[in-house]
Design an enzyme around this catalytic site. Structure first.
Site, PDB file in Angstrom:
ATOM      1  N   ARG A  90      14.222   1.097  -0.756  1.00  0.00           N
ATOM      2  CA  ARG A  90      13.255   2.149  -0.450  1.00  0.00           C
ATOM      3  C   ARG A  90      13.906   3.260   0.371  1.00  0.00           C
ATOM      4  O   ARG A  90      13.649   4.452   0.133  1.00  0.00           O
ATOM      5  CB  ARG A  90      12.066   1.561   0.308  1.00  0.00           C
ATOM      6  CG  ARG A  90      11.032   2.605   0.706  1.00  0.00           C
ATOM      7  CD  ARG A  90       9.868   1.983   1.444  1.00  0.00           C
ATOM      8  NE  ARG A  90       8.871   2.983   1.795  1.00  0.00           N
ATOM      9  CZ  ARG A  90       7.689   2.719   2.331  1.00  0.00           C
ATOM     10  NH1 ARG A  90       7.354   1.470   2.595  1.00  0.00           N
ATOM     11  NH2 ARG A  90       6.842   3.689   2.624  1.00  0.00           N
ATOM     12  N   ASN A 144       3.729  -0.480  -6.173  1.00  0.00           N
ATOM     13  CA  ASN A 144       4.014   0.926  -6.450  1.00  0.00           C
ATOM     14  C   ASN A 144       5.242   1.088  -7.344  1.00  0.00           C
ATOM     15  O   ASN A 144       6.134   0.257  -7.316  1.00  0.00           O
ATOM     16  CB  ASN A 144       4.244   1.681  -5.136  1.00  0.00           C
ATOM     17  CG  ASN A 144       2.950   2.065  -4.453  1.00  0.00           C
ATOM     18  OD1 ASN A 144       1.980   2.408  -5.108  1.00  0.00           O
ATOM     19  ND2 ASN A 144       2.929   1.992  -3.137  1.00  0.00           N
ATOM     20  N   CYS A 164      -5.471   0.751  -5.555  1.00  0.00           N
ATOM     21  CA  CYS A 164      -4.862   1.524  -4.471  1.00  0.00           C
ATOM     22  C   CYS A 164      -5.874   1.632  -3.339  1.00  0.00           C
ATOM     23  O   CYS A 164      -7.078   1.498  -3.557  1.00  0.00           O
ATOM     24  CB  CYS A 164      -4.480   2.910  -4.992  1.00  0.00           C
ATOM     25  SG  CYS A 164      -3.717   4.012  -3.776  1.00  0.00           S
ATOM     26  N   HIS A 194      -2.163   8.248  -6.845  1.00  0.00           N
ATOM     27  CA  HIS A 194      -1.449   9.120  -5.909  1.00  0.00           C
ATOM     28  C   HIS A 194      -1.443  10.577  -6.362  1.00  0.00           C
ATOM     29  O   HIS A 194      -0.561  11.351  -6.006  1.00  0.00           O
ATOM     30  CB  HIS A 194      -0.015   8.613  -5.673  1.00  0.00           C
ATOM     31  CG  HIS A 194       0.017   7.362  -4.854  1.00  0.00           C
ATOM     32  ND1 HIS A 194       1.188   6.801  -4.399  1.00  0.00           N
ATOM     33  CD2 HIS A 194      -0.981   6.556  -4.404  1.00  0.00           C
ATOM     34  CE1 HIS A 194       0.908   5.700  -3.709  1.00  0.00           C
ATOM     35  NE2 HIS A 194      -0.403   5.541  -3.704  1.00  0.00           N
ATOM     36  N   TYR A 248      -1.211  12.530  -0.938  1.00  0.00           N
ATOM     37  CA  TYR A 248      -0.047  12.669  -1.821  1.00  0.00           C
ATOM     38  C   TYR A 248       0.039  14.036  -2.495  1.00  0.00           C
ATOM     39  O   TYR A 248       1.099  14.411  -2.994  1.00  0.00           O
ATOM     40  CB  TYR A 248      -0.052  11.560  -2.883  1.00  0.00           C
ATOM     41  CG  TYR A 248       0.205  10.202  -2.281  1.00  0.00           C
ATOM     42  CD1 TYR A 248       1.505   9.728  -2.132  1.00  0.00           C
ATOM     43  CD2 TYR A 248      -0.838   9.410  -1.835  1.00  0.00           C
ATOM     44  CE1 TYR A 248       1.743   8.500  -1.554  1.00  0.00           C
ATOM     45  CE2 TYR A 248      -0.609   8.173  -1.257  1.00  0.00           C
ATOM     46  CZ  TYR A 248       0.683   7.718  -1.113  1.00  0.00           C
ATOM     47  OH  TYR A 248       0.933   6.508  -0.528  1.00  0.00           O
TER      48      TYR A 248
END
Length: 426
Positions: A90, A144, A164, A194, A248
């Site tokens: 990540r 995700n 979500c 998102h 987002y």
């Protein structure tokens, strides 16, 4: 009833366990199977899970397995919460795109594509193992990028739905502003995972009722500054649009400013890794039998409540239909998108399945971006399933935050270099 959590060794799992314990009347669970290859960490999480359940009087037992096949055997629903490559991968997703002047984020842009390429093949393999042992089980995807992963699962014919916490987060915050129960707030939430907007907020006359009044203008008038702070965008934008964009949308509406911000501070992955070290130390305390307050900083607020509501409706444990925001197949709801596209919108959920509710046409300001990102997501699934540099390049070139030949070329090379060990074709 048996639930299986793939990725059960996550530091986030106690949040789910707490929700399952508190809401056991809605979702009576006999067994919770935690599945994770990290055996030592898995047992640590399982110990805390057992203590949380015992403290709250839940009869559910916790089992553990490092094998997906044995762990999901007999499960009525399988929750997917994976992070292939951990926080180190990540961190790379959040940093190398910045070298090209692009946003670094685990679900948006090049970083999001990198995570999808690592994740989709693993999730599809897990789904096949579930289908082989109990094909009637539901797959609930928290992993995700939820939209891309859910589309890959649905394209492969799996009984899958994405979930979500953005919508339930807005519901809870709006309810708190207005001083009402969350069940009296119904959202007109629409878009892609998102990439959504709250373009209507109904205050129901009674919890989970059908009649009510529109209160979004009132929310913006009375609490606009607080709402704007939550999504980290100017109130003037919200007032101009007449909607509340999800956080987002910042990556699209303020891309260059966000890139500057991200380049000036530690990555979110570094922050989460430090939190996880503290959480694991807390979890090791044999007297701890509640989720620690520190867990709230981990992210994913209200996931457990959303999960319980969704699973209870799908499995029919409380004998009722629910209206819930989910990530699922479009099937004509947004006519500008293909039926196979995966959207995020309210749906009727019950033991018969998931049926998205009709939506008002999207105005061009939103419809164009939704169509653009949906096309990217289709190409992202192709790249994740079939592999190949050309498919990765096509997906990056199609993304609205990239869309330039030289930039897509640079990002493709960086993505492959940073993820070489996870890509079977590289």
């Amino acid at each position: 009833m048996k639930l299986a959590i793939v990725g059960g060794g996550s530091t986030y799992t106690p949040e789910l366990i707490d929700g399952f314990a508190r809401l056991r009347d809605i979702l009576p669970i006999g067994e919770i199977a935690l599945i994770d290859p990290a055996e030592q960490r898995l047992e640590l999480i399982a110990g805390l899970a057992r203590r949380i359940l015992a403290r709250q009087g839940s009869p559910a037992r916790v089992t553990t397995s490092t094998s997906v096949t044995s762990g999901v055997d007999g499960a009525d629903a399988v929750l997917l919460q994976l992070r292939i490559g951990g926080q180190s991968a990540r961190h790379r997703d959040e940093t190398w795109p910045l070298e090209c002047g692009c946003v670094g984020q685990e679900t948006v842009g090049a970083g999001g594509l990198a995570k999808a390429l690592r994740t989709v093949p693993v999730v599809l393999d897990i789904a096949e193992q579930v289908r082989a042992s109990n094909p009637a089980a539901w797959l609930i995807d928290f992993t995700n990028p939820v939209g891309i992963v859910t589309r890959a699962l649905q394209d492969a014919g799996h009984r899958a739905i994405g979930l979500c916490n953005v919508a339930i987060g807005f519901q809870r915050k709006f309810a708190a502003h207005l001083g009402v129960e969350p069940e009296r707030i119904r959202l007109e939430h629409v878009g892609l995972n998102h990439l959504t907007w709250e373009r209507g907020v109904t205050l129901l006359d009674e919890p989970d009722g059908e009649s009510g009044r529109e209160v979004l203008p009132e929310l913006l008038d009375r609490f606009g500054e607080r709402v704007a702070q939550d999504v980290r965008m100017p109130l003037t934008l919200l007032e101009s649009l007449g909607v509340v964009p999800s956080y987002y949308l910042r990556y699209y509406y303020q891309h260059d400013a966000v890139v500057r911000e991200l380049g000036a501070r530690p990555s979110r992955a570094e922050e989460v890794a430090a939190l996880e070290r503290q959480l694991l130390a807390l979890y090791a305390n044999p007297s701890l039998n509640t989720k620690p307050e520190l867990l709230a900083q981990r992210g994913g607020a209200f996931y457990s409540e959303a999960a319980v509501q969704l699973i209870a409706a799908l499995l029919g444990t409380d004998g009722r239909s629910r209206t819930q925001v989910v990530t699922t197949r479009n099937d004509g709801i947004l006519p500008q998108l293909p039926d196979a596209a995966v959207i995020e919108a309210p749906a009727t959920v019950d033991a018969k399945g998931v049926r998205p509710l009709p939506q008002r046409p999207l105005p061009p300001l939103f419809a164009g971006l939704v169509a653009h990102v949906a096309s990217y997501e289709e190409l992202a699934v192709r790249a994740a399933v079939a592999g190949g540099r050309a498919r990765v390049f096509d997906a990056l070139l199609a993304h609205p935050l990239i869309g330039q030949l030289d930039l897509a070329d640079q990002l493709t090379d960086r993505l492959i270099a940073h993820n070489h060990g996870y890509l079977s074709w590289a």
